[in-house]
Design a protein around this motif. Structure first.
Motif, mmCIF file in Angstrom:
data_model
loop_
_atom_site.group_PDB
_atom_site.id
_atom_site.type_symbol
_atom_site.label_atom_id
_atom_site.label_comp_id
_atom_site.label_asym_id
_atom_site.label_seq_id
_atom_site.Cartn_x
_atom_site.Cartn_y
_atom_site.Cartn_z
ATOM 1 N N LEU A 19 -18.039 -40.836 2.916
ATOM 2 C CA LEU A 19 -19.238 -41.927 2.601
ATOM 3 C C LEU A 19 -20.229 -40.324 1.809
ATOM 4 C CD1 LEU A 19 -19.455 -44.364 5.199
ATOM 5 C CD2 LEU A 19 -19.079 -44.624 2.614
ATOM 6 N N ARG A 20 -19.947 -39.405 3.434
ATOM 7 C CA ARG A 20 -20.532 -38.523 3.051
ATOM 8 C C ARG A 20 -20.896 -37.615 1.511
ATOM 9 N NH1 ARG A 20 -20.833 -32.804 6.605
ATOM 10 N NH2 ARG A 20 -22.600 -31.588 6.027
ATOM 11 N N SER A 21 -19.448 -37.104 1.132
ATOM 12 C CA SER A 21 -19.608 -36.823 -0.299
ATOM 13 C C SER A 21 -19.670 -37.526 -1.005
ATOM 14 C CB SER A 21 -18.032 -36.305 -0.375
ATOM 15 O OG SER A 21 -17.046 -35.315 1.441
ATOM 16 N N LEU A 22 -19.586 -38.867 -0.744
ATOM 17 C CA LEU A 22 -19.897 -39.349 -1.988
ATOM 18 C C LEU A 22 -21.414 -39.508 -2.359
ATOM 19 C CD1 LEU A 22 -16.922 -42.472 -2.334
ATOM 20 C CD2 LEU A 22 -17.019 -40.426 -3.764
ATOM 21 N N TYR A 23 -21.559 -39.478 -1.211
ATOM 22 C CA TYR A 23 -24.031 -39.570 -1.317
ATOM 23 C C TYR A 23 -23.869 -38.323 -2.165
ATOM 24 C CZ TYR A 23 -27.916 -40.115 0.326
ATOM 25 O OH TYR A 23 -29.416 -40.174 0.559
ATOM 26 N N SER A 24 -23.484 -37.497 -1.545
ATOM 27 C CA SER A 24 -24.065 -36.537 -2.037
ATOM 28 C C SER A 24 -23.383 -36.051 -3.650
ATOM 29 C CB SER A 24 -23.253 -34.746 -1.810
ATOM 30 O OG SER A 24 -24.227 -35.195 -0.135
ATOM 31 N N ASN A 25 -22.357 -36.666 -3.522
ATOM 32 C CA ASN A 25 -21.403 -36.545 -5.251
ATOM 33 C C ASN A 25 -20.739 -38.017 -5.730
ATOM 34 O OD1 ASN A 25 -21.385 -32.836 -4.676
ATOM 35 N ND2 ASN A 25 -20.730 -33.788 -3.099
ATOM 36 N N ILE A 48 -11.005 -45.274 0.395
ATOM 37 C CA ILE A 48 -11.743 -45.365 -0.908
ATOM 38 C C ILE A 48 -12.113 -46.989 -1.236
ATOM 39 C CG2 ILE A 48 -12.552 -45.525 -2.643
ATOM 40 C CD1 ILE A 48 -12.437 -42.563 -2.784
ATOM 41 N N ASN A 49 -10.637 -47.279 -1.005
ATOM 42 C CA ASN A 49 -10.512 -49.258 -1.333
ATOM 43 C C ASN A 49 -11.053 -49.656 0.000
ATOM 44 O OD1 ASN A 49 -9.867 -49.111 -4.093
ATOM 45 N ND2 ASN A 49 -7.740 -47.635 -3.196
ATOM 46 N N ALA A 50 -10.543 -49.123 0.826
ATOM 47 C CA ALA A 50 -11.220 -49.532 2.195
ATOM 48 C C ALA A 50 -12.880 -49.996 1.886
ATOM 49 C CB ALA A 50 -11.060 -48.661 3.663
ATOM 50 N N LEU A 51 -12.756 -48.905 2.067
ATOM 51 C CA LEU A 51 -14.663 -49.245 1.781
ATOM 52 C C LEU A 51 -14.987 -50.261 0.694
ATOM 53 C CD1 LEU A 51 -15.329 -44.714 2.010
ATOM 54 C CD2 LEU A 51 -16.292 -46.872 4.056
ATOM 55 N N ILE A 52 -14.903 -49.643 -0.542
ATOM 56 C CA ILE A 52 -14.905 -50.669 -1.259
ATOM 57 C C ILE A 52 -15.167 -51.995 -0.862
ATOM 58 C CG2 ILE A 52 -14.371 -52.129 -3.660
ATOM 59 C CD1 ILE A 52 -13.747 -48.817 -4.471
ATOM 60 N N LYS A 54 -14.803 -53.382 2.225
ATOM 61 C CA LYS A 54 -16.438 -53.303 3.543
ATOM 62 C C LYS A 54 -17.662 -53.519 2.336
ATOM 63 C CE LYS A 54 -14.129 -50.843 7.020
ATOM 64 N NZ LYS A 54 -14.077 -49.375 7.707
ATOM 65 N N GLY A 55 -17.927 -53.675 1.193
ATOM 66 C CA GLY A 55 -18.927 -53.034 0.284
ATOM 67 C C GLY A 55 -19.290 -52.406 1.109
ATOM 68 N N LEU A 56 -19.082 -51.393 1.210
ATOM 69 C CA LEU A 56 -19.821 -50.278 1.571
ATOM 70 C C LEU A 56 -20.081 -49.345 0.441
ATOM 71 C CD1 LEU A 56 -18.942 -48.742 5.277
ATOM 72 C CD2 LEU A 56 -20.306 -50.177 4.334
ATOM 73 N N VAL A 57 -19.305 -49.071 -0.482
ATOM 74 C CA VAL A 57 -18.976 -48.720 -1.855
ATOM 75 C C VAL A 57 -18.843 -49.724 -2.996
ATOM 76 C CG1 VAL A 57 -17.248 -46.756 -3.044
ATOM 77 C CG2 VAL A 57 -18.306 -46.429 -0.605
ATOM 78 N N LYS A 58 -19.366 -48.445 -3.720
ATOM 79 C CA LYS A 58 -19.036 -49.760 -5.532
ATOM 80 C C LYS A 58 -19.194 -48.514 -6.713
ATOM 81 C CE LYS A 58 -24.090 -50.396 -6.415
ATOM 82 N NZ LYS A 58 -25.204 -51.299 -6.783
ATOM 83 N N TYR A 73 -18.910 -43.409 -7.664
ATOM 84 C CA TYR A 73 -18.307 -44.245 -7.004
ATOM 85 C C TYR A 73 -20.145 -44.294 -5.996
ATOM 86 C CZ TYR A 73 -14.059 -43.606 -7.053
ATOM 87 O OH TYR A 73 -12.603 -43.686 -8.090
ATOM 88 N N LEU A 74 -20.376 -44.915 -5.423
ATOM 89 C CA LEU A 74 -21.895 -45.573 -5.838
ATOM 90 C C LEU A 74 -21.935 -45.925 -4.006
ATOM 91 C CD1 LEU A 74 -23.645 -46.686 -8.849
ATOM 92 C CD2 LEU A 74 -24.014 -44.358 -7.957
ATOM 93 N N LEU A 75 -22.989 -45.474 -3.200
ATOM 94 C CA LEU A 75 -23.198 -46.640 -1.970
ATOM 95 C C LEU A 75 -23.765 -47.177 -1.903
ATOM 96 C CD1 LEU A 75 -21.682 -43.535 -1.054
ATOM 97 C CD2 LEU A 75 -23.022 -43.230 1.048
ATOM 98 N N THR A 76 -23.641 -47.851 -1.888
ATOM 99 C CA THR A 76 -24.118 -49.517 -1.418
ATOM 100 C C THR A 76 -25.581 -49.003 -0.146
ATOM 101 O OG1 THR A 76 -23.085 -50.490 0.608
ATOM 102 C CG2 THR A 76 -22.571 -51.044 -1.782
ATOM 103 N N PRO A 77 -26.356 -50.403 -0.168
ATOM 104 C CA PRO A 77 -27.314 -49.632 0.651
ATOM 105 C C PRO A 77 -26.489 -50.268 2.520
ATOM 106 C CG PRO A 77 -27.834 -51.627 -0.939
ATOM 107 C CD PRO A 77 -27.153 -51.083 -1.271
ATOM 108 N N GLU A 78 -25.867 -51.232 2.348
ATOM 109 C CA GLU A 78 -24.638 -51.468 3.757
ATOM 110 C C GLU A 78 -24.368 -49.806 3.951
ATOM 111 O OE1 GLU A 78 -24.578 -53.244 1.504
ATOM 112 O OE2 GLU A 78 -25.119 -55.163 2.128
ATOM 113 N N GLY A 79 -23.667 -49.738 2.745
ATOM 114 C CA GLY A 79 -22.620 -47.962 2.350
ATOM 115 C C GLY A 79 -23.798 -46.489 3.491
ATOM 116 N N VAL A 80 -25.089 -46.943 2.458
ATOM 117 C CA VAL A 80 -26.374 -46.095 3.262
ATOM 118 C C VAL A 80 -25.926 -46.141 4.526
ATOM 119 C CG1 VAL A 80 -28.140 -44.872 3.092
ATOM 120 C CG2 VAL A 80 -27.228 -45.385 0.410
#
Length: 121
Positions: A19-25, A48-52, A54-58, A73-80
């Motif tokens: 999540l931290r890496s995708l948030y920045s990159n 990544i598939n697990a995060l998708i 869970k609705g944390l990454v789209k 790979y974008l973090l959703t509001p829930e992901g942030v």
């Protein structure tokens, strides 16, 4: 520490790092993310598939100039929010480790002093 607690800690740490890496990159490929984090490509894909799920990454697809598909790979509001929660947990855990290490260092220095050994530089 029990095996399940250790596995959950590792899973949370992996999710935090992804999540931290995708948030920045957000344009990182899974291969680049794998290299950046020093873990296998399969682990990154699974996470990544697990995060998708869970609705944390789209995922957004787009074509780059060489007509290959590329993903964003974008973090959703829930992901942030989850990234922030995991960041706090990570900081608390690392701070506790730091304090334990400080105490151990002081104890070892005291032991050396008691044994009349020159102080450690």
């Amino acid at each position: 520490m029990s095996l399940i607690k250790n596995q959950n800690k590792e899973k949370n740490e992996m999710e935090f790092n992804v999540l931290r890496s995708l948030y920045s990159n957000p344009g990182f490929t899974q291969r680049k993310l794998s290299s950046h984090l020093g873990v296998s490509l399969g682990s990154v894909n699974y996470c990544i598939n697990a995060l998708i799920d869970k609705g944390l990454v789209k995922v957004r697809r787009f074509k780059n100039s060489s007509t290959k598909q590329k993903y964003l790979y974008l973090l959703t509001p829930e992901g942030v929010i989850e990234k922030s929660r995991l960041t706090l947990s990570f900081l608390e855990r690392k701070n506790a480790e730091y304090l334990r290490l400080q105490n151990e260092i002081e104890s070892l220095k005291s032991e050396l002093k008691d044994n009349q050994v020159e102080s450690y530089k």
